[in-house]
Design a protein around this motif. Structure first.
Motif, mmCIF file in Angstrom:
data_model
loop_
_atom_site.group_PDB
_atom_site.id
_atom_site.type_symbol
_atom_site.label_atom_id
_atom_site.label_comp_id
_atom_site.label_asym_id
_atom_site.label_seq_id
_atom_site.Cartn_x
_atom_site.Cartn_y
_atom_site.Cartn_z
ATOM 1 N N ALA A 197 -12.197 -33.436 -31.324
ATOM 2 C CA ALA A 197 -12.940 -34.461 -31.184
ATOM 3 C C ALA A 197 -12.784 -35.136 -29.487
ATOM 4 O O ALA A 197 -11.749 -35.688 -29.508
ATOM 5 C CB ALA A 197 -12.755 -35.629 -31.996
ATOM 6 N N VAL A 198 -13.644 -34.900 -28.717
ATOM 7 C CA VAL A 198 -13.521 -35.509 -27.387
ATOM 8 C C VAL A 198 -14.094 -36.644 -27.301
ATOM 9 O O VAL A 198 -15.087 -37.006 -27.600
ATOM 10 C CB VAL A 198 -14.253 -34.374 -26.458
ATOM 11 N N THR A 199 -13.272 -37.532 -26.551
ATOM 12 C CA THR A 199 -13.698 -38.973 -26.170
ATOM 13 C C THR A 199 -14.849 -39.042 -25.280
ATOM 14 O O THR A 199 -14.367 -39.234 -23.956
ATOM 15 C CB THR A 199 -12.519 -39.734 -25.950
ATOM 16 N N GLY A 200 -15.969 -38.907 -25.426
ATOM 17 C CA GLY A 200 -17.156 -38.763 -24.541
ATOM 18 C C GLY A 200 -18.138 -38.196 -25.177
ATOM 19 O O GLY A 200 -18.410 -38.420 -26.424
ATOM 20 N N MET A 201 -19.203 -37.757 -24.553
ATOM 21 C CA MET A 201 -20.392 -37.169 -24.887
ATOM 22 C C MET A 201 -20.617 -35.591 -24.920
ATOM 23 O O MET A 201 -19.635 -35.093 -24.488
ATOM 24 C CB MET A 201 -21.621 -37.688 -24.096
ATOM 25 N N PHE A 202 -21.548 -35.204 -25.543
ATOM 26 C CA PHE A 202 -21.664 -33.677 -25.700
ATOM 27 C C PHE A 202 -21.665 -33.118 -24.456
ATOM 28 O O PHE A 202 -20.802 -32.160 -24.258
ATOM 29 C CB PHE A 202 -22.815 -33.271 -26.537
ATOM 30 N N ASP A 203 -22.025 -33.815 -23.461
ATOM 31 C CA ASP A 203 -22.143 -33.040 -22.293
ATOM 32 C C ASP A 203 -20.762 -32.949 -21.464
ATOM 33 O O ASP A 203 -20.578 -31.928 -20.696
ATOM 34 C CB ASP A 203 -23.043 -33.943 -21.120
ATOM 35 N N ASP A 204 -19.958 -34.009 -21.935
ATOM 36 C CA ASP A 204 -18.446 -33.739 -21.545
ATOM 37 C C ASP A 204 -17.772 -32.384 -22.171
ATOM 38 O O ASP A 204 -17.056 -31.754 -21.381
ATOM 39 C CB ASP A 204 -17.787 -35.061 -21.981
ATOM 40 N N ALA A 205 -18.152 -32.326 -23.608
ATOM 41 C CA ALA A 205 -17.519 -31.170 -24.103
ATOM 42 C C ALA A 205 -18.125 -29.930 -23.463
ATOM 43 O O ALA A 205 -17.609 -29.065 -23.321
ATOM 44 C CB ALA A 205 -17.795 -31.195 -25.624
ATOM 45 N N GLN A 206 -19.628 -29.809 -23.468
ATOM 46 C CA GLN A 206 -20.148 -28.642 -22.753
ATOM 47 C C GLN A 206 -19.425 -28.443 -21.263
ATOM 48 O O GLN A 206 -19.404 -27.020 -20.922
ATOM 49 C CB GLN A 206 -21.541 -28.863 -22.838
ATOM 50 N N ASP A 207 -19.332 -29.365 -20.723
ATOM 51 C CA ASP A 207 -18.650 -29.090 -19.258
ATOM 52 C C ASP A 207 -17.331 -28.610 -19.254
ATOM 53 O O ASP A 207 -17.082 -27.776 -18.439
ATOM 54 C CB ASP A 207 -18.497 -30.409 -18.548
ATOM 55 N N ILE A 208 -16.451 -28.900 -20.428
ATOM 56 C CA ILE A 208 -15.150 -28.297 -20.625
ATOM 57 C C ILE A 208 -15.228 -26.699 -20.846
ATOM 58 O O ILE A 208 -14.762 -25.994 -20.478
ATOM 59 C CB ILE A 208 -14.451 -29.088 -21.680
ATOM 60 N N VAL A 209 -16.267 -26.376 -21.725
ATOM 61 C CA VAL A 209 -16.676 -25.072 -21.975
ATOM 62 C C VAL A 209 -16.949 -24.407 -21.047
ATOM 63 O O VAL A 209 -16.484 -23.034 -20.658
ATOM 64 C CB VAL A 209 -17.619 -25.162 -23.044
ATOM 65 N N ASP A 325 -28.887 -35.167 -28.297
ATOM 66 C CA ASP A 325 -28.477 -36.235 -27.348
ATOM 67 C C ASP A 325 -27.840 -35.490 -26.361
ATOM 68 O O ASP A 325 -26.478 -35.576 -26.172
ATOM 69 C CB ASP A 325 -27.451 -37.172 -27.910
ATOM 70 N N ILE A 326 -28.638 -34.858 -25.400
ATOM 71 C CA ILE A 326 -27.780 -33.906 -24.532
ATOM 72 C C ILE A 326 -28.910 -33.835 -23.099
ATOM 73 O O ILE A 326 -30.002 -34.205 -23.203
ATOM 74 C CB ILE A 326 -28.164 -32.352 -25.008
ATOM 75 N N SER A 327 -27.923 -33.867 -21.856
ATOM 76 C CA SER A 327 -28.844 -34.423 -20.694
ATOM 77 C C SER A 327 -28.445 -33.016 -19.749
ATOM 78 O O SER A 327 -28.946 -33.307 -18.575
ATOM 79 C CB SER A 327 -28.331 -35.664 -20.138
ATOM 80 N N LYS A 328 -27.877 -32.217 -20.204
ATOM 81 C CA LYS A 328 -27.586 -31.273 -19.341
ATOM 82 C C LYS A 328 -28.044 -29.863 -20.337
ATOM 83 O O LYS A 328 -27.119 -29.369 -20.994
ATOM 84 C CB LYS A 328 -26.295 -31.100 -18.752
ATOM 85 N N ALA A 329 -29.238 -29.316 -19.937
ATOM 86 C CA ALA A 329 -29.554 -28.421 -21.128
ATOM 87 C C ALA A 329 -29.397 -26.951 -20.466
ATOM 88 O O ALA A 329 -30.020 -26.390 -19.473
ATOM 89 C CB ALA A 329 -31.207 -28.354 -21.058
#
Length: 479
Positions: A197-209, A325-329
């Motif tokens: 569980a990443v302390t942030g939003m989905f986009d933070d997790a997606q950026d890591i991937v 809840d995604i802002s980078k598609a």
């Protein structure tokens, strides 16, 4: 069939290679060199097929490096009434994705009858079987790194749990998913599943991937693969249910292919509706593709204005339809590649801006004049709209909708055209979003008996900051 990168600086690849690889080495997304075309004779023949055999016919147009008999066996193993058994509203489980009639010319398509009650199961179950097949053939293993805003994670974990030669590391935004979504993921005890569980939003997790996937040396050394919809196989599998929905809405096995239908798709990462775009490019008679967003309306803004303006995590709203809840598609790059005439240099220039935190504007570009030929329209929905639409569907049609499908129906009703059937793609079952269903209807949504009390199970998750180096270290310690 060979696959090319949207950024044009990676060698063409075969299907099984991109299945295991995810992102292209140049940071782009893979697409077929050309879309296979479907004839009227194909449509006439395909409407008589079972879902599994339809899937074979479509996927075999994209996959030529798996023997036909093996591919047919894989799809028949995947698409069974036993796997997609959680039907509702009188739906026939044998159809896998049955339609629910709301009124004449208006349907929802059940896509969430699989093990995690979300449409992601439609592609993820196939992906799990494909991974196992290819890894066994090659004598290889893989470590899957993914990010989820709600449903991808559980669908991936349920598809990959217990698979040999596969480990899954799934990132999710800490505390941002529904209680049911968290429980589905975090309650798994399989040794090959790791939740972060990443302390942030989905986009933070997606950026890591994306950052890990773009580290070619790390990716190669630790055999990192992807199950997010950046993986082409996910998109390819989703193409199938557009054909199935069309056939069911136009008369079934004995129907006609003379009519067009429209599809409305709740959209966050653009993967689901991207599959619809490809189905239309192949020749499926789709009149319009209606894109529905929630308050995070970056995609709606683009189709209205030509401006693609990804938001920061701080600008991304936490809503009652959290899977959007995604802002980078990330899949949007695939469509833009087609929109700009498959000019990879243009895509590289545009995504250099995106990755630098900037917007781009195509409204004055020559390609903007071509947008109508792709038949996209869009709209947005808010929490108040969701509540009102959930109530409308229950009171008028006797159908309970989840929050995301409610976003879709709200926008679909705004874009209906006389004489054109509208199909709203369902995102998930209402049981996954009990809090909002209670708020809207003051009742508890029904859930399958085998999932009762899932929130009370012990949960296994590690909370971490959105730090690429720390996530890499976590993976290294466990592979």
């Amino acid at each position: 069939m060979r696959y090319i990168s949207t950024r044009g600086q990676a060698a063409p690849q075969a299907f099984c290679d991109i299945l295991l690889g995810g992102l292209a080495p140049d940071g782009g997304l893979y697409l077929p060199q050309s879309y296979p075309q479907v004839s009227r004779a194909d449509l006439d023949a395909w409407r008589k097929l079972s879902y599994a055999d339809l899937a074979y016919e479509i996927l075999s147009r994209f996959i030529d490096d798996i023997p036909a008999a093996d591919l047919r066996a894989i799809v028949r193993k995947t698409y069974t009434a036993e796997v997609y058994r959680f039907t509702r509203n009188g739906g026939d489980a044998a159809q896998i994705t049955p339609l629910t009639k709301l009124e004449d010319g208006l349907y929802t398509q059940e896509l969430s009858n699989g093990p995690t009650l979300a449409f992601k199961d439609m592609a993820m179950q196939l992906l799990g079987n494909l991974f196992e097949y290819v890894l066994d053939k090659r004598g290889e293993s893989i470590n899957i790194l993914g990010a989820t805003s709600g449903d991808t994670g559980s669908a991936a974990e349920y598809a990959m749990r217990g698979k040999h030669n596969v480990k899954v590391f799934m990132l999710s935004p800490d505390g941002k998913m529904s209680a049911f979504q968290r429980a589905q993921m975090y309650s798994l005890t399989d040794a090959n599943i790791f939740n972060i569980a990443v302390t942030g939003m989905f986009d933070d997790a997606q950026d890591i991937v994306k950052a890990v996937s773009n580290d070619a040396a790390f990716k190669k050394q630790y055999k990192i693969g992807a199950v997010n919809s950046i993986n082409w196989a996910r998109v390819a599998a989703q193409i199938v249910y557009y054909f199935q929905g069309y056939f069911l809405a136009t008369g079934g096995a004995n129907g006609s292919n003379d009519k067009q239908v429209s599809f409305t798709v709740p959209s966050g990462n653009f993967g689901n509706i991207c599959a619809g775009h490809i189905a239309r490019q192949m020749g499926l008679p789709i009149k319009q593709l209606v894109l529905a967003t929630n308050e995070n309306d970056v995609l709606d803004e683009f189709f209205r204005t030509g401006v693609y303006r990804p938001r920061t995590s701080a600008e991304t709203s936490v809503t009652s339809s959290p899977s959007m809840d995604i802002s980078k598609a990330s899949n949007f790059e695939r469509f833009v590649f087609d929109l700009v005439g498959r000019d990879a240099a243009v895509v590289r220039e545009l995504w250099a801006k995106v990755e630098g935190g900037e917007a781009f504007d195509l409204s004055q570009a020559p390609c903007w004049a071509d947008l109508p030929k792709f038949a996209f329209v869009s709209g947005r929905s808010t929490h108040a709209d969701r509540l009102a639409t959930i109530r409308l569907a229950q009171e008028k049609y006797g159908v309970m909708l989840d929050t995301h499908t409610a976003d879709g129906l709200k926008v679909a009703l705004e874009h209906r055209q006389a004489g054109v059937t509208m199909i709203v793609l369902e995102t998930a079952q209402p049981a996954k979003f009990e809090e909002t269903i209670r708020e809207a209807l003051n009742v508890e949504p029904v859930r399958p008996a085998e999932l009762a009390g899932i929130e009370k199970l012990p949960q296994h998750v590690v909370v971490m900051a959105p730090d690429v180096a720390a996530i890499k270290a976590f993976i290294v310690e466990r592979v």
